[in-house]
Design a protein around this motif. Structure first.
Motif, PDB file in Angstrom:
ATOM      1  N   PRO A  79       0.833  -1.201   0.000  1.00 39.03           N
ATOM      2  CA  PRO A  79       0.000   0.000   0.000  1.00 39.03           C
ATOM      3  C   PRO A  79       0.874   1.259   0.000  1.00 39.03           C
ATOM      4  O   PRO A  79       2.070   1.199   0.320  1.00 39.03           O
ATOM      5  CB  PRO A  79      -0.788  -0.120   1.312  1.00 39.03           C
ATOM      6  N   ASP A  80       0.244   2.377  -0.348  1.00 43.82           N
ATOM      7  CA  ASP A  80       0.990   3.641  -0.438  1.00 43.82           C
ATOM      8  C   ASP A  80       1.744   3.959   0.850  1.00 43.82           C
ATOM      9  O   ASP A  80       2.889   4.426   0.812  1.00 43.82           O
ATOM     10  CB  ASP A  80       0.025   4.815  -0.720  1.00 43.82           C
ATOM     11  N   HIS A  81       1.092   3.713   2.011  1.00 44.66           N
ATOM     12  CA  HIS A  81       1.764   4.135   3.252  1.00 44.66           C
ATOM     13  C   HIS A  81       3.013   3.301   3.536  1.00 44.66           C
ATOM     14  O   HIS A  81       3.957   3.785   4.144  1.00 44.66           O
ATOM     15  CB  HIS A  81       0.810   4.164   4.454  1.00 44.66           C
ATOM     16  N   LEU A  82       3.029   2.064   3.069  1.00 46.53           N
ATOM     17  CA  LEU A  82       4.245   1.256   3.241  1.00 46.53           C
ATOM     18  C   LEU A  82       5.363   1.770   2.322  1.00 46.53           C
ATOM     19  O   LEU A  82       6.532   1.877   2.732  1.00 46.53           O
ATOM     20  CB  LEU A  82       3.934  -0.222   2.966  1.00 46.53           C
ATOM     21  N   GLN A  83       5.004   2.092   1.097  1.00 47.57           N
ATOM     22  CA  GLN A  83       6.014   2.660   0.192  1.00 47.57           C
ATOM     23  C   GLN A  83       6.544   3.984   0.758  1.00 47.57           C
ATOM     24  O   GLN A  83       7.747   4.261   0.693  1.00 47.57           O
ATOM     25  CB  GLN A  83       5.427   2.869  -1.195  1.00 47.57           C
ATOM     26  N   ALA A  84       5.637   4.794   1.318  1.00 47.79           N
ATOM     27  CA  ALA A  84       6.060   6.086   1.898  1.00 47.79           C
ATOM     28  C   ALA A  84       7.080   5.847   3.017  1.00 47.79           C
ATOM     29  O   ALA A  84       8.092   6.558   3.112  1.00 47.79           O
ATOM     30  CB  ALA A  84       4.848   6.852   2.417  1.00 47.79           C
ATOM     31  N   LEU A  85       6.842   4.818   3.837  1.00 43.01           N
ATOM     32  CA  LEU A  85       7.811   4.505   4.907  1.00 43.01           C
ATOM     33  C   LEU A  85       9.161   4.097   4.309  1.00 43.01           C
ATOM     34  O   LEU A  85      10.214   4.435   4.852  1.00 43.01           O
ATOM     35  CB  LEU A  85       7.283   3.368   5.789  1.00 43.01           C
ATOM     36  N   CYS A  86       9.117   3.369   3.202  1.00 39.03           N
ATOM     37  CA  CYS A  86      10.381   2.963   2.554  1.00 39.03           C
ATOM     38  C   CYS A  86      11.150   4.190   2.051  1.00 39.03           C
ATOM     39  O   CYS A  86      12.379   4.254   2.167  1.00 39.03           O
ATOM     40  CB  CYS A  86      10.120   1.986   1.413  1.00 39.03           C
ATOM     41  N   PHE A  87      10.428   5.178   1.490  1.00 43.13           N
ATOM     42  CA  PHE A  87      11.116   6.404   1.053  1.00 43.13           C
ATOM     43  C   PHE A  87      11.692   7.135   2.273  1.00 43.13           C
ATOM     44  O   PHE A  87      12.806   7.656   2.233  1.00 43.13           O
ATOM     45  CB  PHE A  87      10.173   7.319   0.261  1.00 43.13           C
ATOM     46  N   LEU A  88      10.929   7.153   3.370  1.00 40.98           N
ATOM     47  CA  LEU A  88      11.440   7.781   4.603  1.00 40.98           C
ATOM     48  C   LEU A  88      12.679   7.052   5.113  1.00 40.98           C
ATOM     49  O   LEU A  88      13.578   7.654   5.696  1.00 40.98           O
ATOM     50  CB  LEU A  88      10.381   7.721   5.705  1.00 40.98           C
ATOM     51  N   ALA A  89      12.705   5.747   4.903  1.00 36.71           N
ATOM     52  CA  ALA A  89      13.846   4.939   5.371  1.00 36.71           C
ATOM     53  C   ALA A  89      15.078   5.122   4.484  1.00 36.71           C
ATOM     54  O   ALA A  89      16.142   4.599   4.810  1.00 36.71           O
ATOM     55  CB  ALA A  89      13.444   3.469   5.410  1.00 36.71           C
ATOM     56  N   GLY A  90      14.904   5.827   3.355  1.00 35.85           N
ATOM     57  CA  GLY A  90      16.075   6.119   2.524  1.00 35.85           C
ATOM     58  C   GLY A  90      16.055   5.506   1.136  1.00 35.85           C
ATOM     59  O   GLY A  90      17.039   5.625   0.402  1.00 35.85           O
ATOM     60  N   ALA A  91      14.945   4.872   0.748  1.00 36.46           N
ATOM     61  CA  ALA A  91      14.863   4.399  -0.645  1.00 36.46           C
ATOM     62  C   ALA A  91      14.745   5.628  -1.546  1.00 36.46           C
ATOM     63  O   ALA A  91      13.980   6.548  -1.233  1.00 36.46           O
ATOM     64  CB  ALA A  91      13.652   3.483  -0.823  1.00 36.46           C
ATOM     65  N   ASN A  92      15.514   5.645  -2.639  1.00 37.07           N
ATOM     66  CA  ASN A  92      15.421   6.814  -3.525  1.00 37.07           C
ATOM     67  C   ASN A  92      15.477   6.420  -4.994  1.00 37.07           C
ATOM     68  O   ASN A  92      15.973   7.153  -5.847  1.00 37.07           O
ATOM     69  CB  ASN A  92      16.490   7.859  -3.181  1.00 37.07           C
ATOM     70  N   SER A  93      14.922   5.244  -5.287  1.00 39.49           N
ATOM     71  CA  SER A  93      14.816   4.796  -6.677  1.00 39.49           C
ATOM     72  C   SER A  93      13.709   3.750  -6.718  1.00 39.49           C
ATOM     73  O   SER A  93      13.438   3.084  -5.704  1.00 39.49           O
ATOM     74  CB  SER A  93      16.167   4.186  -7.097  1.00 39.49           C
ATOM     75  N   ILE A  94      13.049   3.637  -7.864  1.00 34.99           N
ATOM     76  CA  ILE A  94      12.042   2.570  -8.043  1.00 34.99           C
ATOM     77  C   ILE A  94      12.149   2.001  -9.456  1.00 34.99           C
ATOM     78  O   ILE A  94      12.728   2.627 -10.352  1.00 34.99           O
ATOM     79  CB  ILE A  94      10.573   3.065  -7.840  1.00 34.99           C
ATOM     80  N   PHE A  95      11.570   0.810  -9.640  1.00 31.91           N
ATOM     81  CA  PHE A  95      11.280   0.332 -10.988  1.00 31.91           C
ATOM     82  C   PHE A  95       9.945   0.937 -11.378  1.00 31.91           C
ATOM     83  O   PHE A  95       8.971   0.866 -10.609  1.00 31.91           O
ATOM     84  CB  PHE A  95      11.229  -1.198 -11.041  1.00 31.91           C
ATOM     85  N   TYR A  96       9.916   1.505 -12.566  1.00 31.47           N
ATOM     86  CA  TYR A  96       8.794   2.344 -13.004  1.00 31.47           C
ATOM     87  C   TYR A  96       8.302   1.801 -14.344  1.00 31.47           C
ATOM     88  O   TYR A  96       9.099   1.597 -15.254  1.00 31.47           O
ATOM     89  CB  TYR A  96       9.343   3.762 -13.120  1.00 31.47           C
ATOM     90  N   GLY A  97       7.019   1.576 -14.434  1.00 33.03           N
ATOM     91  CA  GLY A  97       6.456   0.963 -15.645  1.00 33.03           C
ATOM     92  C   GLY A  97       5.625  -0.223 -15.214  1.00 33.03           C
ATOM     93  O   GLY A  97       5.898  -0.827 -14.163  1.00 33.03           O
ATOM     94  N   ASP A  98       4.604  -0.589 -16.001  1.00 29.53           N
ATOM     95  CA  ASP A  98       3.581  -1.517 -15.491  1.00 29.53           C
ATOM     96  C   ASP A  98       4.008  -2.979 -15.432  1.00 29.53           C
ATOM     97  O   ASP A  98       3.242  -3.842 -15.024  1.00 29.53           O
ATOM     98  CB  ASP A  98       2.268  -1.347 -16.261  1.00 29.53           C
ATOM     99  N   LYS A  99       5.257  -3.263 -15.841  1.00 28.64           N
ATOM    100  CA  LYS A  99       5.738  -4.644 -15.730  1.00 28.64           C
ATOM    101  C   LYS A  99       7.167  -4.644 -15.204  1.00 28.64           C
ATOM    102  O   LYS A  99       7.955  -3.739 -15.542  1.00 28.64           O
ATOM    103  CB  LYS A  99       5.698  -5.287 -17.118  1.00 28.64           C
ATOM    104  N   LEU A 100       7.493  -5.647 -14.391  1.00 29.52           N
ATOM    105  CA  LEU A 100       8.889  -5.839 -13.988  1.00 29.52           C
ATOM    106  C   LEU A 100       9.536  -6.631 -15.127  1.00 29.52           C
ATOM    107  O   LEU A 100       9.660  -6.119 -16.233  1.00 29.52           O
ATOM    108  CB  LEU A 100       8.937  -6.559 -12.642  1.00 29.52           C
ATOM    109  N   LEU A 101       9.949  -7.879 -14.887  1.00 24.77           N
ATOM    110  CA  LEU A 101      10.409  -8.700 -16.017  1.00 24.77           C
ATOM    111  C   LEU A 101       9.249  -9.543 -16.528  1.00 24.77           C
ATOM    112  O   LEU A 101       8.898  -9.502 -17.709  1.00 24.77           O
ATOM    113  CB  LEU A 101      11.590  -9.579 -15.582  1.00 24.77           C
TER     114      LEU A 101
END
Ligand code: SAM
Ligand code: DTB
Ligand code: SF4
Length: 325
Positions: free
Chosen positions: A267-289
């Motif tokens: 959920p958004d709030h978990l991702q927000a905590l990850c950014f607060l924890a210092g994550a500063n990059s994501i995979f972007y686009g509707d598919k991973l591999l």
């Protein structure tokens, strides 16, 4: 910066607020806390892999829903890279389900790298284990990053993969460095490892000299048909995942820490905590591999809510004399 295993293990034991405060403090010392780098993935060769990595949808040894796909054409790859760039990605990562590339495949991938680089994107490739000279060929074609993950601790690795070793992976990372490529190296959390394994894994990454420029922290995607789909239940506690991101930030203060696979389940709030924890990059686009990732629009809406800006690529200004010549 904590280097050794005991220090890294101690970080995991801190009260959550203290850990987050320390991670934020270090993050802000080295990065704009409101900027996140965007990388888009493309599977350029899918399925049929000889290896038995227990999490992977693409191993020929497991009956998964993935359909094999031979190496894509350069036109297909460039079209996907253009689309990623138009959506705002600054890095394009090409992934192939190989134990390692054959010479003739590598020559084709090198051509793709040249073409993607010419669009003005950063380039990354993840093709498995490299033989002598292969990293140099990729560097010469304009590859910026090579992704090769250690995935977990040395201790836990034997539970997950049996067809190659931890030292094989370290050997490829050495070749990546020797060729002057930047290194993208991280792992997967939630594969049944212990907290001590997570600490050991981060200590291994931090001990690479220098540490990887880019550190993908994946949360296991449970792919039906893979050995880990059921074995690693229950799923990792989300707070423990956030702690892992924070410890990675503290152990590797100047690396980009990427919140990677698994975001579709967050959920958004978990991702927000990850950014607060210092994550500063994501995979972007509707598919991973081979598995889904959040839609770009949903990510942009999340960024808007959090006041996050996608990181722009800083391109060196053209050399005047060369430009005027
Ligand atoms: N074959 C190459 C290799 O293994 O290095 C490159 C592709 S491989 C799919 C790249 C990475 O994707 C793996 O090292 C792993 O960290 C990640 N990955 C693969 N399947 C995953 C899954 N089900 N959940 C989370 N991460 C996964
Ligand atoms: C990484 O650490 N994660 C990416 C990338 N490097 C190549 C791959 C995630 C794959 C997730 C499962 C799938 O889509 O097949
Ligand atoms: Fe999957 Fe890569 Fe392992 Fe092959 S080597 S099974 S593609 S993770």
């Amino acid at each position: 910066m904590p280097h050794d295993l005991a220090e890294i293990a101690a970080l995991f034991e801190l009260p959550f607020s203290d850990l987050m405060y320390r991670a934020q403090t270090v993050h802000r010392r080295h990065f704009d806390p409101n900027a996140v780098q965007l990388s888009t993935l493309l599977s350029i060769k899918t399925g049929g892999c000889s290896e038995d990595c227990g999490y992977c949808s693409q191993s020929a040894r497991f009956a998964t829903a993935v359909e094999n796909q031979a190496l894509l054409s350069q036109e297909e790859v460039v079209a996907a890279a253009r689309a990623a760039q138009a959506r705002g990605a600054t890095r394009f990562c090409m992934g192939a389900a190989w134990r390692g590339p054959k010479e003739k495949d590598l020559a084709r991938v090198a051509q793709m790298v040249r073409a993607v680089k010419a669009l003005g994107l950063e380039t990354c490739a993840t093709l498995g284990q490299l033989r002598d000279g292969q990293a140099e060929q990729l560097a010469e074609a304009g590859l910026d990053f090579y992704n090769h993950n250690l995935d977990t601790s040395r201790h836990h690795y034997g539970e997950i993969v049996h067809t190659h070793t931890y030292d094989d992976r370290l050997g490829t990372l050495k070749k990546v460095r020797a060729a002057g490529l930047k290194m993208c190296c991280g792992g997967i959390m939630g594969m049944g490892e212990s907290r001590a394994d997570r600490a050991q894994f981060i200590a291994e990454l931090a001990a690479l000299d220098p540490p990887p420029e880019s550190v993908p922290v994946n949360l296991l995607v449970h792919v039906p048909g893979t050995p880990l789909a059921d074995r690693s239940d229950p799923a990792l506690d989300p707070i423990e995942f956030v702690r892992t991101v924070a410890v990675a930030r503290l152990a590797m203060p100047t690396s980009f820490v990427r919140l990677s696979a698994g975001r579709s389940q967050m959920p958004d709030h978990l991702q927000a905590l990850c950014f607060l924890a210092g994550a500063n990059s994501i995979f972007y686009g509707d598919k991973l591999l081979t598995t889904p990732n959040p839609e770009s629009d949903a990510d942009l809406m999340l960024f808007e809510k959090l006041g996050i800006q996608p990181l722009a690529l800083v391109v060196a200004p053209p050399d005047r004399k060369t430009a005027e010549a």
